[in-house]
Design a protein around this motif. Structure first.
Motif, mmCIF file in Angstrom:
data_model
loop_
_atom_site.group_PDB
_atom_site.id
_atom_site.type_symbol
_atom_site.label_atom_id
_atom_site.label_comp_id
_atom_site.label_asym_id
_atom_site.label_seq_id
_atom_site.Cartn_x
_atom_site.Cartn_y
_atom_site.Cartn_z
ATOM 1 N N SER A 1 0.816 -1.216 0.000
ATOM 2 C CA SER A 1 0.000 0.000 0.000
ATOM 3 C C SER A 1 0.845 1.260 0.000
ATOM 4 C CB SER A 1 -0.930 0.006 1.223
ATOM 5 O OG SER A 1 -1.762 -1.132 1.232
ATOM 6 N N SER A 2 2.131 1.126 0.317
ATOM 7 C CA SER A 2 3.016 2.294 0.372
ATOM 8 C C SER A 2 3.800 2.489 -0.916
ATOM 9 C CB SER A 2 3.987 2.149 1.558
ATOM 10 O OG SER A 2 3.288 2.091 2.783
ATOM 11 N N VAL A 3 3.527 1.673 -1.941
ATOM 12 C CA VAL A 3 4.259 1.755 -3.201
ATOM 13 C C VAL A 3 3.499 2.650 -4.181
ATOM 14 C CG1 VAL A 3 5.163 0.472 -5.165
ATOM 15 C CG2 VAL A 3 5.278 -0.515 -2.871
ATOM 16 N N VAL A 4 4.198 3.603 -4.758
ATOM 17 C CA VAL A 4 3.636 4.483 -5.784
ATOM 18 C C VAL A 4 4.335 4.180 -7.099
ATOM 19 C CG1 VAL A 4 3.309 6.873 -6.542
ATOM 20 C CG2 VAL A 4 3.092 6.286 -4.118
ATOM 21 N N ASP A 5 3.554 3.798 -8.102
ATOM 22 C CA ASP A 5 4.109 3.431 -9.409
ATOM 23 C C ASP A 5 3.054 3.748 -10.463
ATOM 24 O OD1 ASP A 5 5.732 2.484 -11.378
ATOM 25 O OD2 ASP A 5 5.561 0.356 -10.834
ATOM 26 N N PHE A 6 3.187 4.881 -11.113
ATOM 27 C CA PHE A 6 2.174 5.351 -12.063
ATOM 28 C C PHE A 6 2.709 5.296 -13.484
ATOM 29 C CE2 PHE A 6 0.489 8.845 -14.634
ATOM 30 C CZ PHE A 6 -0.874 8.596 -14.572
ATOM 31 N N PHE A 7 1.829 4.852 -14.390
ATOM 32 C CA PHE A 7 2.151 4.870 -15.817
ATOM 33 C C PHE A 7 0.874 5.144 -16.593
ATOM 34 C CE2 PHE A 7 2.165 2.744 -19.933
ATOM 35 C CZ PHE A 7 3.288 3.292 -20.532
ATOM 36 N N ALA A 8 0.982 5.977 -17.621
ATOM 37 C CA ALA A 8 -0.155 6.257 -18.496
ATOM 38 C C ALA A 8 0.351 6.354 -19.929
ATOM 39 C CB ALA A 8 -0.841 7.558 -18.096
ATOM 40 N N PRO A 9 -0.295 5.657 -20.884
ATOM 41 C CA PRO A 9 0.136 5.716 -22.289
ATOM 42 C C PRO A 9 -0.415 6.944 -22.997
ATOM 43 C CG PRO A 9 -1.686 4.190 -22.062
ATOM 44 C CD PRO A 9 -1.400 4.710 -20.679
ATOM 45 N N ARG A 10 -0.283 8.085 -22.357
ATOM 46 C CA ARG A 10 -0.777 9.346 -22.919
ATOM 47 C C ARG A 10 -0.061 10.497 -22.226
ATOM 48 N NH1 ARG A 10 -4.212 7.375 -19.179
ATOM 49 N NH2 ARG A 10 -5.032 8.809 -17.596
#
Length: 461
Positions: free
Chosen positions: A311-320
């Motif tokens: 719950s403490s992991v931040v990992d964001f990806f967006a193909p835009r």
């Protein structure tokens, strides 16, 4: 002649009362010791997870650094960075039929630059569809199961095993009418597949690990000039052809057919369609490595939220192309959606658990209802007793539903509020009071019903 037929089965519901009550007791124990505690555990875990994820996202908002696309990764090694960059041209591959097994000989069919390519293969097959309907007899002792089998030709992207279809005469007649014959569905000679480039880079950053998150969303327009003006199609018995090329296929819209799509298509005809990914820009928020790759960033630990927790992991990806603020907003919205989904699931599981725990009472009411059915042979009086038995059985079910709701919902609120008291006292204390109030009200109603029942016992004595 119809393309469907019905099969009727009769099943006896003559389970003796002892066995019925035994099954109800087993279900009751499962509801009390598995479903109800499981629902409450899910609710408690979800509230803790929600707060920890929100804290991690807000911590990431404070700690992140927005970097340019030409940034040297070594300068930000180990830092939380946000970058939004166009995909490098060397990551885009020009896809053609040569890249897909089974269609390499259909040269010039398309040429598209993209990160990913997908081919979907479908075959025109005979399909057996079933629809089942159950009807109980008026005395409740027998169940009539009516199964309707319907046969029709449909496009399917997987092989339908026609050898498993119903084989008696009525079934074959219906299949002959719906599928124009009794031929078995042939095997696929070409299967769908998905291809991706080996590396996905944008600016100085390597986002290859997110390749599967890139959607394949753009249909490929096929070139009719890749096909001969007058193709020769394989006959019905030879569909689909073992090898596809420009001489035995045709283009119709977004599909490549192995038969003449302008008329009645034979069983075994295949059609292929292609899609590519339209993504030309990617955005990421993650911990940067010296080589430009990235991994999830762990927020510092806080009260009841360990830094080692997922719950403490931040990992964001967006193909835009998105901004840093949009990335934070997306993470918070995703967390909120997950929160309400788990809340709904936990409350329903707890509710069903209590309702299952009370199932022996319903079983007893059903046994009494079955007993009243024995008097149906008595004119007028027998019908009235049977009707009243049905009413009582239905009324007991309604009461048990309300009682289980009155217990499950307040206790669910109580569990959520207890977690919030520890995590966020200002919000948790009002929730705790609401949960206790609900339990008090439900308890008062049950006590009142118990007093009424006790008074009836005294009167009978």
């Amino acid at each position: 002649m119809s393309s469907s037929f019905q099969e009727v089965r009769y099943e006896s519901n003559g389970q003796n009362p002892v066995a019925r009550m035994g099954n109800a007791v087993c279900c009751s124990l499962m509801g009390l010791f598995l479903m109800y505690p499981g629902g409450l555990f899910l609710l408690g875990w979800n509230e803790k997870r929600t707060v920890c994820v929100e804290r991690a996202v807000l911590a990431a908002e404070e700690a992140m650094t927005e970097v340019k696309c030409n940034t040297e990764p070594r300068d930000y090694k180990g830092d939380l960075v946000f970058a939004s960059c166009p995909v490098n041209s060397e990551s885009l591959k020009e896809w053609s039929p040569a890249d897909i097994r089974g269609v390499a000989s259909v040269k010039g069919l398309f040429a598209e630059k993209a990160l990913r390519l997908q081919m979907n293969a479908e075959m025109y097959q005979c399909v057996e569809e079933t629809h089942e309907r159950k009807e109980k007899s008026r005395d409740g002792k027998e169940t009539k199961t009516i199964t309707t089998y319907t046969y029709k030709m449909q496009w399917r992207d997987h092989h339908i095993d026609s050898a498993s279809f119903k084989s008696h005469r009525e079934a074959k007649d219906a299949r002959y009418e719906g599928c124009w014959g009794l031929w078995d569905n042939p095997a696929f000679t070409v299967t769908g597949e998905t291809k991706s480039v080996q590396t996905l880079t944008a600016g100085s950053f390597d986002a290859t690990r997110h390749m599967n998150s890139v959607p394949i969303d753009t249909p490929v327009q096929l070139r009719k000039e890749a096909i001969q003006a007058k193709p020769w199609f394989a006959n019905k018995d030879a569909q689909p052809p073992q090898q596809l090329d420009g001489s035995n296929t045709m283009v119709g819209g977004e599909y490549l057919y192995t038969c003449d799509a302008r008329g009645d298509m034979p069983q075994g005809c295949m059609r292929l369609s292609f899609k590519t990914s339209s993504a030309r820009h990617v955005s990421l928020l993650a911990k940067l490595n010296a080589d430009g790759t990235s991994r999830g960033w762990r927020s510092p630990g806080s009260w009841m939220c360990s830094s080692r927790s997922s719950s403490s992991v931040v990992d964001f990806f967006a193909p835009r192309d998105v901004s840093a603020d949009d990335a934070i907003t997306d993470l918070l919205l995703s967390n909120g959606s997950m929160k309400w989904l788990c809340r709904l699931g936990g409350i329903l599981l707890a509710w069903f658990g209590i309702h299952t725990f009370l199932s022996p009472i319903q079983a007893l009411a059903d046994i009494v209802n079955d007993a009243t059915s024995l008097f149906r042979c008595i004119p007028i009086l027998g019908w009235a007793l049977d009707f009243l038995g049905d009413v009582v059985s239905g009324a007991v079910g309604c009461v048990l539903t309300m009682v289980s709701f009155g217990v499950a919902v307040p206790t669910s609120l109580l569990v959520m509020s207890v977690m919030w008291v520890f995590m966020r006292p200002l919000l948790g204390i009002p929730m705790l009071l609401a949960g206790l109030g609900g339990l008090f009200f439900a308890g008062q109603q049950m006590i009142a019903l118990a007093i009424v029942g006790k008074e009836r016992k005294v009167k009978k004595a």
